[in-house]
Design an enzyme around this catalytic site. Structure first.
Site, PDB file in Angstrom:
ATOM      1  N   ASP A  19       0.838  -1.203   0.000  1.00  0.00           N
ATOM      2  CA  ASP A  19       0.000   0.000   0.000  1.00  0.00           C
ATOM      3  C   ASP A  19       0.875   1.255   0.000  1.00  0.00           C
ATOM      4  O   ASP A  19       1.867   1.328   0.728  1.00  0.00           O
ATOM      5  CB  ASP A  19      -0.862  -0.023   1.271  1.00  0.00           C
ATOM      6  N   GLU A  32       1.574  -0.629  -5.032  1.00  0.00           N
ATOM      7  CA  GLU A  32       0.586   0.387  -5.356  1.00  0.00           C
ATOM      8  C   GLU A  32       1.336   1.713  -5.317  1.00  0.00           C
ATOM      9  O   GLU A  32       1.590   2.266  -4.247  1.00  0.00           O
ATOM     10  CB  GLU A  32      -0.558   0.427  -4.340  1.00  0.00           C
TER      11      GLU A  32
HETATM   12  C1  GLC Z   1      -4.181   3.127  -0.699  1.00  0.00           C
HETATM   13  C2  GLC Z   1      -5.423   2.301  -0.554  1.00  0.00           C
HETATM   14  C3  GLC Z   1      -6.528   3.195  -0.104  1.00  0.00           C
HETATM   15  C4  GLC Z   1      -6.158   3.817   1.221  1.00  0.00           C
HETATM   16  C5  GLC Z   1      -4.809   4.513   1.128  1.00  0.00           C
HETATM   17  C6  GLC Z   1      -4.265   4.820   2.490  1.00  0.00           C
HETATM   18  O1  GLC Z   1      -4.282   4.070  -1.699  1.00  0.00           O
HETATM   19  O2  GLC Z   1      -5.702   1.634  -1.752  1.00  0.00           O
HETATM   20  O3  GLC Z   1      -7.747   2.506  -0.003  1.00  0.00           O
HETATM   21  O4  GLC Z   1      -7.133   4.733   1.584  1.00  0.00           O
HETATM   22  O5  GLC Z   1      -3.855   3.718   0.510  1.00  0.00           O
HETATM   23  O6  GLC Z   1      -3.823   3.643   3.116  1.00  0.00           O
END
Ligand code: GLC
Length: 510
Positions: free
Chosen positions: A192, A253
């Protein structure tokens, strides 16, 4: 013969948002037991792996992306025993399991942050006497004042304080968390905010900008994202992943400014994959698709990693709604599933679910909603499995509490049960597409070749014996006008003879 440890290179991964997937105990909230019960459904769908969004102990200030205990399951989602049963059940069916890792921030309920508020171990987080000008991704300043008068950094909600990755204890803790889940048998991690952990030295101001800082991420660098230092962390993690058998992987991500910057996260000494959000953000037209596909493949090739494709997830409006119709969504899906690399599906897209736009404001839980008026709740509505709206569309067992977000009446025709056995249903289309992708293993690997076609049409040649046509224009095209013939393996919508209507993708054996 490809090495089985390379399974992730062309894998189709299904994202489970546990809170909204299936409820086994009838409290209206999905849980790991619900995932276990639906493993046969996922195996039949034909995906290779599941990615579970966070199920860890959490106050759910951001749907679980605020973790209070990285080594336990929140009681609302079950127990570690349920998790073990899930992994065992998945593995029995040949499904791999990827878990979400949230290293940029903890929950404010995490024992470390609670200690910090008592004045102990504050340097595990980022405290300053005065805030700088950084803004939270969820709106408002990225700093909140603690009771002792100092300010702490949170790039997301105030309940998600950012960790200080210069602190050796923070680094050691995450290496240990990786091992904890690897020892329990997970096949990989979705990292994340993988571009966020390291901040520019001295925390310099961003400076005056028009609009919100979050909106400029597209083309400019900000001092809190995509800093070179994050790559050191992945170089520390990779040997840990490699020390386990069977091909353990990690996918980043990372919202960065270009495919070239994204490619820096992947490679033999960093992460295995990164989500390709450019494809998700491309408009429904041949030109944008083609540009994004070419760019993504070129950048991935430089670092020798496979690219990934994604059309929907728990953070963006579902692609039926984004692309404007179910027909377009189905066409985009068949395009994605014929590309080399690995594809990520989001729960419910196989049912053709649309974004729920009319949720009552008082039921919205996304922390961004209060600050920006934008909310991601509409793609997080509990799945419709069977039966009627009054029965929560079978989200939980008979007599369950209502699902935690209300499902629209229009989903009655979209339940998994209603689509079962219907040759025209979206569920059938996904199953067929995934079956064919398995039958043509070269589809997920190798390269692509564009064939000359009118501007609004994509013609893509893959392995010998496989051609794809996507018509994004307003006029039908015939296969013969494109110089094509061959048996239609699958079409995303009804074809009239050899005519490919607008908003349609066709797979040809040719
Ligand atoms: C990422 C997740 C999202 C979350 C953010 C903070 O972007 O996909 O859902 O709100 O991180 O952890």
């Amino acid at each position: 013969m490809p090495d089985p440890a390379d399974w992730w290179r062309d894998a189709v991964v299904y994202q489970v948002y546990p809170r909204s997937f299936a409820d086994s105990d009838g409290d209206g909230t999905g849980d790991l037991g619900g995932v276990v019960r639906r493993l046969p459904y996922l195996a039949e769908l034909g995906v290779d792996a599941l990615w579970l969004s966070p199920f860890y102990t959490s106050p759910l200030a951001d749907g679980g992306y605020d973790v209070a205990d990285y080594r336990d399951v929140d009681p609302r989602f079950g127990s570690l025993a349920d998790f073990d049963a899930l992994v065992a059940g998945a593995h029995e069916r040949g499904l791999r399991v990827i878990v979400d890792l949230v290293p940029n921030h903890t929950s404010s309920e995490h024992p470390w942050f609670q200690e910090a508020l008592q004045g102990r171990g504050k340097d595990r987080y980022i405290f300053r006497d005065e805030p700088n000008d950084w803004e939270s991704i969820f709106g408002g300043p990225a700093w909140t004042q603690a009771p002792d008068g100092s300010y702490y950094l949170h790039l997301f909600a105030p309940e998600q304080p950012d960790l200080n990755w210069d602190h050796p204890e923070v680094r050691a803790e995450f290496r240990s968390i990786l091992r904890f889940w690897l020892d329990r048998g997970v096949d990989g991690f979705r990292v994340d905010v993988a571009h966020g952990m390291v901040k520019a030295a001295g925390l310099p101001d961003v400076g005056p900008k028009e609009g919100r800082q979050a909106e400029m991420l597209g083309d400019e660098q900000v001092p809190y994202f995509d800093q070179d230092g994050v790559h050191e962390i992945y170089r520390e993690w990779r040997p840990i992943l490699d020390s386990y058998p069977g091909g353990r992987m990690a996918v980043a991500e990372a919202w960065v400014s270009s495919p070239a910057r994204l490619a820096r996260y992947v490679g033999p000494d960093e992460l295995h994959q990164a989500f390709n959000f450019e494809f998700m953000m491309a408009g429904f037209d041949a030109k944008s698709f083609r540009e994004v596909i070419d760019r993504s493949l070129a950048e991935a090739e430089i670092v020798g990693a496979p690219t990934t494709w994604v059309l929907s997830n728990h953070d963006k409006p579902r692609h039926v709604t984004r692309h404007g119709s179910l027909a377009r969504a189905r066409a985009a899906t068949l395009l994605m599933l014929a590309l080399p690399g690995s594809a990520y599906l989001y729960q419910g897209e196989e049912l053709g679910l649309d974004e729920v736009l009319d949720l009552p404001d008082e039921l919205r839980e996304d922390p961004a909603f209060l600050r920006t008026g934008e909310s991601r709740d509409g793609c997080r509505v509990p799945l419709p499995w069977s039966g009627t709206q009054a029965e929560g569309f079978g989200f939980g067992p008979a007599g369950s509490a209502a699902p935690w977000l209300p499902q629209p009446a229009s989903w009655a025709a979209l339940t998994a049960a209603a689509q079962e056995g219907d040759p025209g249903s979206t569920l059938t289309l996904y199953r067929e597409a995934l079956r064919l992708r398995k039958a043509h293993p070269a589809l997920g690997l190798g390269s692509i070749e564009w064939v000359q076609a009118p501007e609004e049409v994509l013609v893509l040649r893959r392995e010998p014996g496989f051609t794809l046509v996507t018509n994004t224009g307003e006029t039908p095209v015939t296969l013969s006008a494109l110089g094509l013939a061959g048996e239609v393996l699958l079409a995303s919508g009804p074809m009239a003879g050899e005519t490919v209507p607008p908003d349609t993708t066709v797979w040809l054996a040719r």
